[in-house]
Motif scaffolding. Sequence first.
Motif, PDB file in Angstrom:
ATOM      1  N   SER A 174       0.812  -1.217   0.000  1.00 16.83           N
ATOM      2  CA  SER A 174       0.000   0.000   0.000  1.00 16.83           C
ATOM      3  C   SER A 174       0.850   1.273   0.000  1.00 16.83           C
ATOM      4  CB  SER A 174      -0.956   0.004   1.195  1.00 16.83           C
ATOM      5  OG  SER A 174      -0.241  -0.060   2.410  1.00 16.83           O
ATOM      6  N   LEU A 175       1.951   1.264   0.768  1.00 17.28           N
ATOM      7  CA  LEU A 175       2.803   2.450   0.811  1.00 17.28           C
ATOM      8  C   LEU A 175       3.440   2.709  -0.553  1.00 17.28           C
ATOM      9  CD1 LEU A 175       4.178   4.750   2.304  1.00 17.28           C
ATOM     10  CD2 LEU A 175       5.946   3.132   3.073  1.00 17.28           C
ATOM     11  N   ALA A 176       3.880   1.639  -1.217  1.00 18.55           N
ATOM     12  CA  ALA A 176       4.477   1.784  -2.546  1.00 18.55           C
ATOM     13  C   ALA A 176       3.436   2.290  -3.551  1.00 18.55           C
ATOM     14  CB  ALA A 176       5.064   0.459  -3.006  1.00 18.55           C
ATOM     15  N   LEU A 177       2.207   1.803  -3.430  1.00 20.88           N
ATOM     16  CA  LEU A 177       1.139   2.265  -4.324  1.00 20.88           C
ATOM     17  C   LEU A 177       0.849   3.744  -4.128  1.00 20.88           C
ATOM     18  CD1 LEU A 177      -1.291  -0.781  -4.125  1.00 20.88           C
ATOM     19  CD2 LEU A 177      -0.320   0.162  -6.246  1.00 20.88           C
ATOM     20  N   CYS A 178       0.829   4.169  -2.872  1.00 15.03           N
ATOM     21  CA  CYS A 178       0.582   5.587  -2.592  1.00 15.03           C
ATOM     22  C   CYS A 178       1.746   6.429  -3.110  1.00 15.03           C
ATOM     23  CB  CYS A 178       0.400   5.802  -1.090  1.00 15.03           C
ATOM     24  SG  CYS A 178      -0.092   7.489  -0.655  1.00 15.03           S
ATOM     25  N   SER A 179       2.988   5.936  -2.928  1.00 10.26           N
ATOM     26  CA  SER A 179       4.166   6.655  -3.428  1.00 10.26           C
ATOM     27  C   SER A 179       4.111   6.781  -4.941  1.00 10.26           C
ATOM     28  CB  SER A 179       5.446   5.925  -3.011  1.00 10.26           C
ATOM     29  OG  SER A 179       5.573   5.871  -1.601  1.00 10.26           O
ATOM     30  N   ASN A 232      -6.195   5.038  -4.597  1.00  4.33           N
ATOM     31  CA  ASN A 232      -7.403   4.291  -4.210  1.00  4.33           C
ATOM     32  C   ASN A 232      -7.080   2.823  -3.941  1.00  4.33           C
ATOM     33  OD1 ASN A 232      -9.582   6.126  -4.057  1.00  4.33           O
ATOM     34  ND2 ASN A 232      -9.619   6.309  -6.287  1.00  4.33           N
ATOM     35  N   LEU A 233      -6.165   2.245  -4.730  1.00  5.31           N
ATOM     36  CA  LEU A 233      -5.727   0.866  -4.478  1.00  5.31           C
ATOM     37  C   LEU A 233      -5.016   0.771  -3.143  1.00  5.31           C
ATOM     38  CD1 LEU A 233      -4.386  -0.365  -7.948  1.00  5.31           C
ATOM     39  CD2 LEU A 233      -6.450  -1.135  -6.736  1.00  5.31           C
ATOM     40  N   ALA A 234      -4.196   1.775  -2.825  1.00  2.97           N
ATOM     41  CA  ALA A 234      -3.486   1.792  -1.539  1.00  2.97           C
ATOM     42  C   ALA A 234      -4.477   1.790  -0.385  1.00  2.97           C
ATOM     43  CB  ALA A 234      -2.575   3.013  -1.464  1.00  2.97           C
ATOM     44  N   ILE A 235      -5.539   2.578  -0.506  1.00  4.74           N
ATOM     45  CA  ILE A 235      -6.579   2.629   0.525  1.00  4.74           C
ATOM     46  C   ILE A 235      -7.284   1.277   0.633  1.00  4.74           C
ATOM     47  CG2 ILE A 235      -8.794   3.691   1.135  1.00  4.74           C
ATOM     48  CD1 ILE A 235      -7.733   6.271  -0.240  1.00  4.74           C
ATOM     49  N   GLU A 236      -7.511   0.646  -0.504  1.00  9.74           N
ATOM     50  CA  GLU A 236      -8.208  -0.647  -0.520  1.00  9.74           C
ATOM     51  C   GLU A 236      -7.371  -1.745   0.139  1.00  9.74           C
ATOM     52  OE1 GLU A 236      -9.664  -3.962  -3.831  1.00  9.74           O
ATOM     53  OE2 GLU A 236      -9.392  -1.867  -4.433  1.00  9.74           O
ATOM     54  N   TYR A 237      -6.081  -1.757  -0.104  1.00  7.65           N
ATOM     55  CA  TYR A 237      -5.218  -2.835   0.399  1.00  7.65           C
ATOM     56  C   TYR A 237      -4.740  -2.613   1.838  1.00  7.65           C
ATOM     57  CZ  TYR A 237      -4.888  -4.292  -4.503  1.00  7.65           C
ATOM     58  OH  TYR A 237      -5.171  -4.716  -5.767  1.00  7.65           O
ATOM     59  N   GLU A 238      -4.795  -1.378   2.312  1.00 10.14           N
ATOM     60  CA  GLU A 238      -4.290  -1.080   3.647  1.00 10.14           C
ATOM     61  C   GLU A 238      -5.310  -1.481   4.719  1.00 10.14           C
ATOM     62  OE1 GLU A 238      -2.171  -0.632   6.522  1.00 10.14           O
ATOM     63  OE2 GLU A 238      -1.148   0.094   4.714  1.00 10.14           O
ATOM     64  N   SER A 239      -4.815  -2.073   5.815  1.00  9.62           N
ATOM     65  CA  SER A 239      -5.693  -2.496   6.906  1.00  9.62           C
ATOM     66  C   SER A 239      -5.578  -1.580   8.124  1.00  9.62           C
ATOM     67  CB  SER A 239      -5.358  -3.936   7.319  1.00  9.62           C
ATOM     68  OG  SER A 239      -4.005  -4.044   7.727  1.00  9.62           O
ATOM     69  N   ASN A 240      -4.474  -0.841   8.218  1.00  8.76           N
ATOM     70  CA  ASN A 240      -4.268   0.045   9.360  1.00  8.76           C
ATOM     71  C   ASN A 240      -5.091   1.318   9.184  1.00  8.76           C
ATOM     72  OD1 ASN A 240      -2.837   2.350  10.843  1.00  8.76           O
ATOM     73  ND2 ASN A 240      -1.813   0.553  11.693  1.00  8.76           N
ATOM     74  N   VAL A 241      -5.958   1.599  10.151  1.00  6.65           N
ATOM     75  CA  VAL A 241      -6.890   2.725  10.036  1.00  6.65           C
ATOM     76  C   VAL A 241      -6.159   4.057   9.919  1.00  6.65           C
ATOM     77  CG1 VAL A 241      -8.745   3.998  11.188  1.00  6.65           C
ATOM     78  CG2 VAL A 241      -8.695   1.495  11.281  1.00  6.65           C
ATOM     79  N   SER A 242      -5.114   4.263  10.714  1.00  3.14           N
ATOM     80  CA  SER A 242      -4.399   5.538  10.681  1.00  3.14           C
ATOM     81  C   SER A 242      -3.722   5.754   9.333  1.00  3.14           C
ATOM     82  CB  SER A 242      -3.367   5.614  11.814  1.00  3.14           C
ATOM     83  OG  SER A 242      -2.421   4.564  11.691  1.00  3.14           O
ATOM     84  N   ASP A 243      -3.184   4.664   8.741  1.00  4.07           N
ATOM     85  CA  ASP A 243      -2.551   4.783   7.424  1.00  4.07           C
ATOM     86  C   ASP A 243      -3.593   5.069   6.336  1.00  4.07           C
ATOM     87  OD1 ASP A 243      -0.021   4.402   8.395  1.00  4.07           O
ATOM     88  OD2 ASP A 243       0.027   2.256   7.980  1.00  4.07           O
ATOM     89  N   ILE A 244      -4.766   4.458   6.479  1.00  2.00           N
ATOM     90  CA  ILE A 244      -5.856   4.732   5.528  1.00  2.00           C
ATOM     91  C   ILE A 244      -6.219   6.210   5.548  1.00  2.00           C
ATOM     92  CG2 ILE A 244      -8.310   4.347   5.075  1.00  2.00           C
ATOM     93  CD1 ILE A 244      -7.899   1.443   5.974  1.00  2.00           C
ATOM     94  N   ASP A 245      -6.281   6.785   6.737  1.00  2.00           N
ATOM     95  CA  ASP A 245      -6.596   8.214   6.859  1.00  2.00           C
ATOM     96  C   ASP A 245      -5.530   9.070   6.164  1.00  2.00           C
ATOM     97  OD1 ASP A 245      -8.896   7.682   8.259  1.00  2.00           O
ATOM     98  OD2 ASP A 245      -7.980   7.932  10.242  1.00  2.00           O
ATOM     99  N   ILE A 246      -4.268   8.656   6.287  1.00  2.00           N
ATOM    100  CA  ILE A 246      -3.186   9.398   5.627  1.00  2.00           C
ATOM    101  C   ILE A 246      -3.340   9.324   4.110  1.00  2.00           C
ATOM    102  CG2 ILE A 246      -0.695   9.426   5.197  1.00  2.00           C
ATOM    103  CD1 ILE A 246      -0.325   8.447   8.092  1.00  2.00           C
ATOM    104  N   TYR A 247      -3.629   8.117   3.607  1.00  2.00           N
ATOM    105  CA  TYR A 247      -3.782   7.958   2.159  1.00  2.00           C
ATOM    106  C   TYR A 247      -4.973   8.754   1.632  1.00  2.00           C
ATOM    107  CZ  TYR A 247      -0.548   4.025   2.807  1.00  2.00           C
ATOM    108  OH  TYR A 247       0.529   3.251   3.123  1.00  2.00           O
ATOM    109  N   LYS A 248      -6.051   8.815   2.407  1.00  2.00           N
ATOM    110  CA  LYS A 248      -7.216   9.598   2.002  1.00  2.00           C
ATOM    111  C   LYS A 248      -6.881  11.082   1.935  1.00  2.00           C
ATOM    112  CE  LYS A 248     -10.913   6.502   3.572  1.00  2.00           C
ATOM    113  NZ  LYS A 248     -12.033   6.305   4.530  1.00  2.00           N
TER     114      LYS A 248
END
Length: 339
Positions: free
Chosen positions: A201-206, A225-241
């Motif tokens: 997910s981090l690589a996808l966001c990068s 959007n793929l990074a958000i879909e694959y990430e399970s950590n809530v705090s990281d999802i918020d960062i990607y959003k």
Amino acid sequence: MTKIPAAKSRVNESISRFKEYIDSRSESEIKVLTFFSLLFIISLFALAPAILDVGIDYLGDSDGDGYTNRNDAFPTDERYHLDTDGDGYADKIDAFPTDERYHLDSDNDGYADKIDPLPKINEYHVGIDKINDADELYQVAKLLHGNEDYEEAEKYVDKSLSTKYQNKTQSLKNAIDLALKDYSGLYAGAEKLLEINKNDSLALCSKGVALAGLHNYDEAIHCINLAIEYESNVSDIDIYKSVLEDVEKHQSEYNTQKSTKSSPQFYNLRFEDLYAGGYVVYVYADTYGASESLANTLAARCASGQVTSSKYDAVVVYLTDINTGIEYYGEYKITDYYS
């Protein structure tokens, strides 16, 4: 001169008197006194080292350093006398004389060896040529990145990757590329990580951020959007959003700019005269959607405009893209004297 043996004799005398006192008491009284007797004996043993040490004259100066034994933390070593933090290391040889937790700093970088990831290497002065271990190079790059010294950090992280490829090092390299606005480098680094794990997910966001920096907004939004879909950590999802919101905002501004402006706008125009095989006016400017062609266009515009006079032989332009930070070169020859 008062000596310790005299004190020892008085202690022995007190013990004898205490013993006589116990012998003269009844059995019931002895039981009551037992607890206090134990306290007396424990206290006596605790004080014994200080009272009975016949080798130290506390009023004297055993090592002849000018400090009495009572005021000398090292009474038998003339080299030292002070130990401010009481850690057993003299202030003269203690890198942290007021902190009893630490005393050693082998590389003199201000970090105690116990908490220094590279205790033998001064991270900021040793020089990259002296480090060949991939992990040590990574640690130095990480420290430099934390201090926002990105260009220097890039040298260490690149050498670390060439010595031994590691995912953590590549992720750090991506962070440095982002700080330097090297979106092409960031894209390439993200792709390497995705070759190992396509759901990273981090690589996808990068990768999405890199694509946005290169103005490929639709693909950028897809990756994030793929990074958000694959990430399970809530705090990281918020960062990607949050990143996604920024990219969508930049896309809207970029599209508006493209549709409302028939010609590019140049910002922060500045000029510099220099003789370089002819008299040249150097032009520096920033714009959106910069390119080599646009840099040449600006050079021609300046050459035909009021910014030049007959003394100039050429116009050289350095045009920086506001979004990517990439600089493009352009020139326009006015006379044949410029080469």
